[in-house]
Design an enzyme around this catalytic site. Structure first.
Site, short mmCIF file in Angstrom:
data_model
loop_
_atom_site.label_atom_id
_atom_site.label_comp_id
_atom_site.label_asym_id
_atom_site.label_seq_id
_atom_site.Cartn_x
_atom_site.Cartn_y
_atom_site.Cartn_z
N PRO A 102 0.84 -1.20 0.00
CA PRO A 102 0.00 0.00 0.00
C PRO A 102 0.88 1.25 0.00
O PRO A 102 2.06 1.21 0.37
CB PRO A 102 -0.79 -0.10 1.31
N TYR A 103 0.29 2.37 -0.40
CA TYR A 103 1.01 3.63 -0.57
C TYR A 103 1.89 3.98 0.63
O TYR A 103 3.10 4.17 0.50
CB TYR A 103 -0.01 4.74 -0.83
#
Length: 141
Positions: A102-103
């Site tokens: 994830p980011y």
């Protein structure tokens, strides 16, 4: 041409430039746009590559995401890195980690790598802190 097809085309062109499959270039005065794109491609740089369209959805950041953001901004404020170093470190993760995390997990991962690479913490210190946080989180449950 769709984004996935353009991506595959660029990847094929990049593979053609790799040493194992290298075709010597005779310093041409003119090259095609496709060859120019392949020549500009950095081996592990995944940023800016074409990707399939994705539906935009509003998302409220979770506490760990905001904590990661603030921690990374503090690292910049304290001179550990700047936003370009962070972004370059993300690209250097390679496609598997870049697209698999994830980011803000990418931010946390590169923060740990940069802190270790710059000698600001040791792997043992990081591991001990992770164990400490994991134990604290388990105690809350």
């Amino acid at each position: 041409m769709s984004a996935p097809n353009r991506f595959d085309e660029v990847q094929t062109r990049v593979a053609d430039l790799a040493p194992a499959f290298r075709k010597p270039l005779d310093s041409p005065y003119e090259i095609s746009n496709e060859l120019f794109t392949a020549l500009r491609h950095v081996l592990h740089d995944v940023g800016g590559q074409p990707d399939a369209p994705i539906e935009y959805r509003e998302k409220v950041e979770e506490p760990w995401e905001m904590n990661t953001y603030v921690t990374c901004e503090c690292l910049g404020w304290r001179g550990v890195w700047n936003s370009e170093e962070r972004r370059r470190a993300e690209n250097d993760l390679g496609a598997t980690l870049y697209f698999g995390l994830p980011y803000y997990a990418r931010w946390a991962t590169v923060a740990a790598k940069v802190l270790i690479n710059k000698g600001l913490i040791t792997p043992d210190e990081l591991s001990a802190k992770l164990d400490e946080v994991r134990a604290r989180m388990e105690a809350r449950q």
